[in-house]
Design a protein around this motif. Structure first.
Motif, PDB file in Angstrom:
ATOM      1  N   VAL A 161       0.804  -1.212   0.000  1.00  0.00           N
ATOM      2  CA  VAL A 161       0.000   0.000   0.000  1.00  0.00           C
ATOM      3  C   VAL A 161       0.839   1.264   0.000  1.00  0.00           C
ATOM      4  O   VAL A 161       0.370   2.324  -0.412  1.00  0.00           O
ATOM      5  CB  VAL A 161      -0.969   0.006   1.201  1.00  0.00           C
ATOM      6  N   THR A 162       2.069   1.180   0.495  1.00  0.00           N
ATOM      7  CA  THR A 162       2.907   2.374   0.553  1.00  0.00           C
ATOM      8  C   THR A 162       4.364   1.999   0.337  1.00  0.00           C
ATOM      9  O   THR A 162       4.827   0.994   0.870  1.00  0.00           O
ATOM     10  CB  THR A 162       2.783   3.091   1.917  1.00  0.00           C
ATOM     11  N   VAL A 163       5.076   2.814  -0.434  1.00  0.00           N
ATOM     12  CA  VAL A 163       6.518   2.670  -0.618  1.00  0.00           C
ATOM     13  C   VAL A 163       7.168   4.008  -0.301  1.00  0.00           C
ATOM     14  O   VAL A 163       6.827   5.022  -0.905  1.00  0.00           O
ATOM     15  CB  VAL A 163       6.878   2.239  -2.054  1.00  0.00           C
ATOM     16  N   ASN A 164       8.073   4.017   0.668  1.00  0.00           N
ATOM     17  CA  ASN A 164       8.817   5.219   1.026  1.00  0.00           C
ATOM     18  C   ASN A 164      10.279   5.057   0.643  1.00  0.00           C
ATOM     19  O   ASN A 164      10.853   3.991   0.849  1.00  0.00           O
ATOM     20  CB  ASN A 164       8.745   5.499   2.523  1.00  0.00           C
ATOM     21  N   VAL A 165      10.860   6.105   0.102  1.00  0.00           N
ATOM     22  CA  VAL A 165      12.288   6.153  -0.181  1.00  0.00           C
ATOM     23  C   VAL A 165      12.906   7.218   0.715  1.00  0.00           C
ATOM     24  O   VAL A 165      12.543   8.396   0.637  1.00  0.00           O
ATOM     25  CB  VAL A 165      12.572   6.482  -1.657  1.00  0.00           C
ATOM     26  N   LEU A 166      13.825   6.803   1.571  1.00  0.00           N
ATOM     27  CA  LEU A 166      14.504   7.722   2.476  1.00  0.00           C
ATOM     28  C   LEU A 166      15.932   7.905   1.984  1.00  0.00           C
ATOM     29  O   LEU A 166      16.709   6.945   1.981  1.00  0.00           O
ATOM     30  CB  LEU A 166      14.513   7.181   3.905  1.00  0.00           C
ATOM     31  N   PRO A 167      16.306   9.098   1.548  1.00  0.00           N
ATOM     32  CA  PRO A 167      17.673   9.300   1.046  1.00  0.00           C
ATOM     33  C   PRO A 167      18.688   9.120   2.156  1.00  0.00           C
ATOM     34  O   PRO A 167      18.578   9.705   3.236  1.00  0.00           O
ATOM     35  CB  PRO A 167      17.645  10.736   0.520  1.00  0.00           C
ATOM     36  N   GLY A 168      19.690   8.291   1.904  1.00  0.00           N
ATOM     37  CA  GLY A 168      20.762   8.067   2.864  1.00  0.00           C
ATOM     38  C   GLY A 168      22.056   8.669   2.375  1.00  0.00           C
ATOM     39  O   GLY A 168      22.108   9.361   1.358  1.00  0.00           O
ATOM     40  N   ARG A 177      11.050   1.725   2.757  1.00  0.00           N
ATOM     41  CA  ARG A 177      10.017   1.208   3.661  1.00  0.00           C
ATOM     42  C   ARG A 177       8.839   0.737   2.821  1.00  0.00           C
ATOM     43  O   ARG A 177       8.258   1.504   2.059  1.00  0.00           O
ATOM     44  CB  ARG A 177       9.535   2.273   4.630  1.00  0.00           C
ATOM     45  N   LEU A 178       8.489  -0.549   2.975  1.00  0.00           N
ATOM     46  CA  LEU A 178       7.320  -1.128   2.326  1.00  0.00           C
ATOM     47  C   LEU A 178       6.264  -1.390   3.393  1.00  0.00           C
ATOM     48  O   LEU A 178       6.559  -1.992   4.428  1.00  0.00           O
ATOM     49  CB  LEU A 178       7.657  -2.445   1.626  1.00  0.00           C
ATOM     50  N   ALA A 179       5.048  -0.944   3.147  1.00  0.00           N
ATOM     51  CA  ALA A 179       3.924  -1.245   4.033  1.00  0.00           C
ATOM     52  C   ALA A 179       2.966  -2.147   3.273  1.00  0.00           C
ATOM     53  O   ALA A 179       2.475  -1.784   2.201  1.00  0.00           O
ATOM     54  CB  ALA A 179       3.225   0.039   4.475  1.00  0.00           C
ATOM     55  N   MET A 180       2.706  -3.335   3.813  1.00  0.00           N
ATOM     56  CA  MET A 180       1.846  -4.297   3.139  1.00  0.00           C
ATOM     57  C   MET A 180       0.622  -4.598   3.997  1.00  0.00           C
ATOM     58  O   MET A 180       0.676  -4.559   5.231  1.00  0.00           O
ATOM     59  CB  MET A 180       2.615  -5.591   2.862  1.00  0.00           C
ATOM     60  N   GLU A 181      -0.473  -4.861   3.318  1.00  0.00           N
ATOM     61  CA  GLU A 181      -1.667  -5.283   4.031  1.00  0.00           C
ATOM     62  C   GLU A 181      -1.426  -6.628   4.696  1.00  0.00           C
ATOM     63  O   GLU A 181      -0.706  -7.468   4.170  1.00  0.00           O
ATOM     64  CB  GLU A 181      -2.849  -5.387   3.071  1.00  0.00           C
ATOM     65  N   ALA A 182      -2.059  -6.819   5.850  1.00  0.00           N
ATOM     66  CA  ALA A 182      -1.897  -8.065   6.595  1.00  0.00           C
ATOM     67  C   ALA A 182      -3.256  -8.601   6.997  1.00  0.00           C
ATOM     68  O   ALA A 182      -4.158  -7.837   7.356  1.00  0.00           O
ATOM     69  CB  ALA A 182      -1.017  -7.848   7.819  1.00  0.00           C
ATOM     70  N   SER A 183      -3.388  -9.898   6.941  1.00  0.00           N
ATOM     71  CA  SER A 183      -4.627 -10.545   7.364  1.00  0.00           C
ATOM     72  C   SER A 183      -4.728 -10.533   8.883  1.00  0.00           C
ATOM     73  O   SER A 183      -3.724 -10.344   9.580  1.00  0.00           O
ATOM     74  CB  SER A 183      -4.667 -11.983   6.843  1.00  0.00           C
ATOM     75  N   LEU A 221       1.835  -4.625   7.978  1.00  0.00           N
ATOM     76  CA  LEU A 221       3.196  -4.967   8.344  1.00  0.00           C
ATOM     77  C   LEU A 221       4.144  -4.141   7.491  1.00  0.00           C
ATOM     78  O   LEU A 221       3.833  -3.797   6.350  1.00  0.00           O
ATOM     79  CB  LEU A 221       3.462  -6.458   8.122  1.00  0.00           C
ATOM     80  N   GLU A 222       5.312  -3.837   8.028  1.00  0.00           N
ATOM     81  CA  GLU A 222       6.261  -2.978   7.334  1.00  0.00           C
ATOM     82  C   GLU A 222       7.616  -3.659   7.241  1.00  0.00           C
ATOM     83  O   GLU A 222       8.015  -4.396   8.149  1.00  0.00           O
ATOM     84  CB  GLU A 222       6.392  -1.638   8.061  1.00  0.00           C
TER      85      GLU A 222
END
Length: 572
Positions: A161-168, A177-183, A221-222
């Motif tokens: 549902v969400t993909v974040n890119v954090l510059p390092g 960061r990946l946020a996925m749906e969870a049962s 879950l992330e």
């Protein structure tokens, strides 16, 4: 699963038992080779079967130089299978070296899954009785891994549902960061310390392990990881690109240990993490802080948690403060949680040396100073200061993640497991007594192959029966499908605490966060382990680079007394 062994302990046993087998096999081969050389035989001639042995082994009799040498076609094939088995073990050992495993994980994985079965079959063919000694481990390995193999080919992609890119920094790479749906079952079974295997078929056929992050109250879950190797850099370029057509993502798990249970064994624990090594402990801190109001404080041994996080990426610090540590400030935890963030970024250290660290800096993260996120939805923008171009909320279609049947409590899996163990033992014994002979090679490979095929049939049926579309039920009766919270007072294990020693509460309740600049000394990191004599059982949780861990272990031996050490690793 029945005895709940520590994965770190099982990994150490796996490593050292493997080393013992490899060293023993090499010595076995060297001793026989030296005997053949002393008898005047050619090593290639005695280990490689002649051409006639491949085509007419029943009547052909090879010739050797010494009458003491066993020289039939059977003896040549026995030596040949032993040679292949030894080469396979050496290949497995060479690719298991830390630098190979971490830099070339796909090579390590592919060679393991190909060399291991070939080596096992050759060992069975090399000696008639080897299958009797190896049968328990062989059957157990098949019983606990086959369900995951089968489900992998039947699984559907998960919903991201969400993909974040954090510059390092240029040294560490970016963070994803990946946020996925969870049962509901996935949220119910989730525990701190668990990890998943992530697979992107468009990039690699090999699954890669990643820690799972879960904050109670969020229906997702992330996965938070650093882009360093080929797989993670390719994942960034594919998943972080907005727009349609992004490839499907597959996950299977859970795997790993329950850090929550380990933490509850101690009155005080200290967590030392470096950089992205904080990931396994984000869930642990959230679960510890998520105190169930119905629990009694006297039921819990753990009273104080001290976290030292050494990190040089300001972006990662700021993100974790807003998305994970901020949650801790809104909980009613009876545990004192002190989080000390050691910012070792070059700019922060320079400011400190120039005397500017006391002034507020726009680059310094400020935990709890930003307003809380108004929504707990997984697809909400996480953190008001996240640049829009670094957040991609377009959903990757799939289904909510559910634990694999290997780790779920499915009656179909347990029946299949028991059937394979007992019928497999019967097949092995029958094959040894009535199929194998002392002078034949081919029949020795037949029994393990039949056992594998029989196991595939059993677990395929058990896997199908555990799916909701089929007639068998996939849910355990009487269990709630939603996690009620980490009940800290349940399943208390005090076996690691010396009898009669105190677990007196220490410190005040609540969460505090402190920012420091520069790399801390080992003595500073371990000072929380210097407890009064009446307070026992301190626990030390570590996740850091090998050199850092070496210094910490040396400091523990030098500065502290008895400490239980829990070290996170992806050696599994």
């Amino acid at each position: 699963k029945l005895w709940k062994p520590e994965p770190a302990l099982m990994t150490a046993i796996h490593i050292w038992s493997g080393r013992t087998i490899i060293i023993g096999s090499i010595l076995h081969g060297m001793l026989h080779s030296s005997r053949w050389v002393m008898q005047g035989e050619s090593l290639f001639g005695i280990m490689l079967p002649p051409k006639q042995c491949w085509t007419n082994a029943a009547i052909y009799q090879p010739q050797c130089r010494s009458f003491l040498t066993q020289c039939s076609c059977y003896d040549h094939f026995r030596n040949f299978t032993g040679l292949i088995a030894m080469v396979g073990l050496v290949v497995i050992a060479g690719t298991s070296i830390d630098i190979v495993r971490r830099k070339m994980y796909a090579l390590f994985y592919l060679l393991h899954i190909t060399a291991t079965p070939i080596t096992i079959v050759c060992i069975f063919m090399h000696w008639n009785r080897s299958i009797l000694y190896a049968a328990p481990g062989f059957l157990y390995y098949l019983a606990v891994t086959m369900p995951a193999w089968i489900e992998r080919f039947r699984q559907r992609p998960v919903s991201i549902v969400t993909v974040n890119v954090l510059p390092g920094s240029s040294h560490t790479g970016n963070f994803i960061r990946l946020a996925m749906e969870a049962s509901p079952s996935a949220l119910q079974k989730m525990r701190p310390g668990f990890f998943l295997y992530l697979r992107l078929p468009h990039i690699s056929k090999v699954s890669h392990p990643f820690s799972v992050v879960h904050v109670p109250g969020r229906p997702c879950l992330e996965i938070l990881f650093r882009t360093r190797g080929h797989f993670t850099r390719s994942a960034e370029s594919v998943l972080a690109t907005p727009g349609p057509g992004r490839p499907p993502v597959y996950c299977h798990g859970y795997y790993g240990s329950d850090l929550l249970g380990a933490a509850r064994r101690h009155a005080t624990i200290t967590v030392i993490a470096a950089g992205i090594g904080i990931t396994p402990y984000l869930t642990l801190l959230a679960y510890l802080a998520d105190y169930d109001g119905n629990s009694k404080a006297t039921d819990q041994a753990l009273r104080k948690v001290v976290v030292h996080w050494v990190c040089r990426d300001v972006t990662l610090i700021d993100f974790c403060c807003r998305e994970y540590f901020e949650y801790l400030s809104k909980t009613n935890s009876p545990i004192s949680i002190d989080i000390i963030i050691h910012n070792t970024s070059k700019s922060a250290v320079q400011d400190d040396e120039e005397g500017l660290a006391s002034e507020p800096s726009v680059d310094m993260p400020r935990c709890f100073m930003q307003p809380p996120s108004s929504s707990m939805d997984c697809d909400a923008e996480v953190g008001s200061s996240t640049p829009p171009e670094n957040l991609h909320s377009q959903k990757i279609e799939g289904v909510p993640f559910s634990p694999t049947l290997l780790n779920a409590e499915m009656w179909g899996h347990h029946i299949s497991l028991i059937l394979l163990l007992w019928t497999g033992l019967l097949m092995v014994y029958y094959g040894y007594r009535h199929v194998q002979t002392n002078t034949s090679i081919k029949e020795r490979a037949l029994i393990p192959i039949l056992v594998v095929l029989w196991g595939l049939i059993l677990f395929l049926v058990g896997n199908l029966c555990s799916d909701p579309p089929f007639f068998c039920s996939s849910q355990i009766k009487g269990k709630s499908p939603v996690r009620e919270g980490p009940l800290l007072h349940e399943n208390m294990d005090e076996s690691k605490c010396p009898e009669g020693e105190s677990v007196t509460p220490t410190g005040q309740h609540g969460v505090s966060i402190q920012h420091t600049v520069g790399r801390p000394s080992i003595e500073r990191l371990l000072e929380s382990l210097q407890l009064p004599e009446k307070t026992s059982c301190p626990g030390l949780f570590l996740c850091a680079p090998a050199a850092f861990l070496h210094d910490v272990h040396a400091g523990v031996r030098r500065e502290t007394g008895k400490v239980a050490i829990y070290e996170e690793s992806f050696l599994i």
